[in-house]
Design an enzyme around this catalytic site. Sequence first.
Site, PDB file in Angstrom:
ATOM      1  N   THR A 141       0.818  -1.212   0.000  1.00  0.00           N
ATOM      2  CA  THR A 141       0.000   0.000   0.000  1.00  0.00           C
ATOM      3  C   THR A 141       0.854   1.265   0.000  1.00  0.00           C
ATOM      4  OG1 THR A 141      -1.742  -1.148   1.225  1.00  0.00           O
ATOM      5  CG2 THR A 141      -1.782   1.258   1.290  1.00  0.00           C
ATOM      6  N   PHE A 412      -2.763  -8.014   4.019  1.00  0.00           N
ATOM      7  CA  PHE A 412      -1.362  -7.674   4.270  1.00  0.00           C
ATOM      8  C   PHE A 412      -0.924  -6.380   3.580  1.00  0.00           C
ATOM      9  CE2 PHE A 412      -2.164 -12.172   3.351  1.00  0.00           C
ATOM     10  CZ  PHE A 412      -2.275 -12.615   4.667  1.00  0.00           C
ATOM     11  N   CYS A 413      -1.838  -5.421   3.480  1.00  0.00           N
ATOM     12  CA  CYS A 413      -1.534  -4.130   2.831  1.00  0.00           C
ATOM     13  C   CYS A 413      -1.035  -4.344   1.404  1.00  0.00           C
ATOM     14  CB  CYS A 413      -0.512  -3.338   3.636  1.00  0.00           C
ATOM     15  SG  CYS A 413      -1.082  -2.831   5.256  1.00  0.00           S
ATOM     16  N   ASN A 414      -1.618  -5.314   0.716  1.00  0.00           N
ATOM     17  CA  ASN A 414      -1.248  -5.579  -0.672  1.00  0.00           C
ATOM     18  C   ASN A 414      -2.508  -6.008  -1.417  1.00  0.00           C
ATOM     19  OD1 ASN A 414      -0.205  -6.468  -3.148  1.00  0.00           O
ATOM     20  ND2 ASN A 414       1.663  -7.253  -2.207  1.00  0.00           N
TER      21      ASN A 414
END
Length: 836
Positions: A141, A412-414
């Site tokens: 992110t 997972f911020c992806n």
Amino acid sequence: MDFQQLCNFTTFQELWSHYGYGENFPDVIEQEFSRIKGITYLDHAAATLFPESLVRDHCRDISSNVYGNPHSHSPSSMLTHDTIDRVRYRVLQHFNTTPEEYSVIFTSGCTAALKLVAESFPWRPESDPGSLFCYLTDSHTSVVGIRGLTSSLGVTALPVLPLQLENKPRCEPKDEDDTSQSPHLFCYPAQSNFSGRKYPLSHVRGIQTRSLYPACDHPGRWFVLLDAASFVSCSPLNLRDCPADFIPISFYKIFGFPTGLGALLVHKNAAGILKKTYFGGGTAAAYLAKEDYYVQAENISERFEDGTVNFLDIIALNHGFEALHRITGSMHNIQQHTFGLARYTYSLLSSLRHGNGKPVAQIYAEGQFESPITQGAILNFNLLDPNGQIIGFSQVDRIACLYNIHVRTGCFCNTGACQYFLGISDEQVKRNLQAGHVCGDSIDLVEGQPTGSVRVSFGYMSTFEDCQNFLQFVCECFVEKPVTLDPERLHELKAASATSQSSKEIPPLKQTNREENKVAVKPIEASLKGFVLRHLSSKETAYTLTNIYIYPIKSCGAFEVHDWLLSPQGLQYDRCWMVVNGNGVCMSQKREPRLCLIHPQVLIPSNRLLLQASGMDTISIPLEKDIQLDFPRGSVSVILLFPFRVETVDCGEEAASWLSAFLGQPCRLIRQKADFTREMKKKRSSGAAASVFLSLVNEAQYLMINRASVELIRNLISSRQDSLESHQHLDTQNVISRFRANLVIAGGEPFEEDNWSHLIIGSTQFTVLGKCGRCQMVGVDQETGTKTKEPLMSLSNYRNGKVAFGVYLTHDLSEDSPSSSRLSAGCFIQPKNHNS
């Protein structure tokens, strides 16, 4: 050969021969990481663990040396300045480069380093002709977030799919002088934090020379930002082989300590393009206060390190490098060790089958863990039930907590990788948001489709036992018995490993699923999926309130009452106090189960709250007096009770000393300030009152459970076969106490209360706000403070992964005489269903 025979170190060695860093590896782990004894920590991609010697040596260093502000010229300041310069050199040495090639700019972390590039890059708007901001969709992110800045500047953002990067034909390298043309920035991760996939480091030169898409399609000067945060945690990065222009890193990913410290490595050829607008202390060669005159520092590190750097934490990096080298020898050794653990876990998990032959896991990876060159020490997956349906990651996480296994769940911020592997469309992401799902929450399934997954990741101190514990946990809790394995697949894995026990490529492995080759394994635990228990009692038409409990001190023991006053915040004195640790953080049984052994009693006639515990003298504090006047220390403070800030007052030294002695750590007793009001964070039901005021509860004024539901779960626990805790027979009262309800009712069928919208208890009307989602705290035996896996295991199995038990209520008190409302045990209940 059964699963237990395969889940051993001999099988591991057949799959991968590199393990540990010498014969004393077990001793080193015991000495350096004694705090994780009994814990299976598998979240190193989020934050790895620090060795105890690192913190000890750092503490000794800063305790015996005087380190001053490096901007001064005193002896202490010069010591700091020289030590920081030494650390800069060691950072560059770690990545096989020199100060002549790269500069180190210390930041608060990788995200801050990315933000620095975004704000300092010389973007040209689209009409100039403009710059391009290009990024791989498999990016964190914090990388994609650069788009927020570039879009406001009129700069075009170009997302690039991994397949585009691989499948586009390469162009002839272009070495023409593009210095006068638009600057472009291409960002990609050296390793995906979602799947652990390693992207070729050769892409750096391919973009810089414009021989690789998208650089070959767009003239200009191309710069490469290589996001190395995930990669460098377990892999060696040689910047002489891939001279990226900007490399952001976070040091806690490598050493575990210190957190909040990262760096941006900047290549000398790119340093000159970065421009600053803001300048802080220490960054200027000269400036005028009354005139717009500013000359930046010549040294790029000084130019971009605004203010005083975090010099004490930077000094800790010296000890981080020392400990890492002393324990492991090199990053290459770490790469071999951690990849072996990930490969072994992948091999067995991908081979596991339910009793009906269907796979246990859906693994999200591009390859099959052939080589540490192409795959990092990360394994991402979702577990599947015997029908092939995905088990929500929240269920896996909750059950893992019971086994003291620490994993990471979600996206997972992806988001890009999450969408790709899970097949989530852009429209689905938007619909999920409308359904209430946001990044980081526990909503794991929307309309039966997953919103995220489970990730396990390994660090240099991870052991074979960590793999073994995790695999046995999966088998025990999520595999329909008998367990079956595909021995031919494992044979191929071993054969492939035997031909290549170095870091070179291993031939791809065939996917097999042969019914005739499956091996039956003795069940570890009977499956309770779909278990239906016939309620033994006849249908009740009358509902009664059997028990009333208040919990004066949040997370401490219950106090049973039989006739009790209702206050505007719920039952009078329910969760008006709480215990906080030395840092002022609320303590709960999740981290300190011994809180349940503290038994508060409310004595209204004498206006006292008693604190009692085995082996301790009983003490008391006033219920209603002005605590600030009674206790000199008492002062108003603000405590975070997520997501609220609560104004509280301290209850004095006697209570603090008593609690600290019993719990064995500094802590204090605080109370919600009398004139402070807190409204419920959101209406869980359209029928909720406009304003609902809360005490120190998490969700709602009341929690109600049904004895029929308790009996069903208790019988399920008793019926479990081959359970690790089969000798622990929980009686009804023990199970009731674990669910920590305010109101216990009798009558009706199990979980009938889930369908109620309103109810009248005695003469007071209540609104049902929704079901209570349970966590591992129900595993704490309220009589002993010990942790067990029940009743959460049986509840999860019975409810197909959902762990709701009990319902939240709010009362509808009469505005004319709220103080006259009371509840009494034995009074009748009139429920109303949603559809009635």
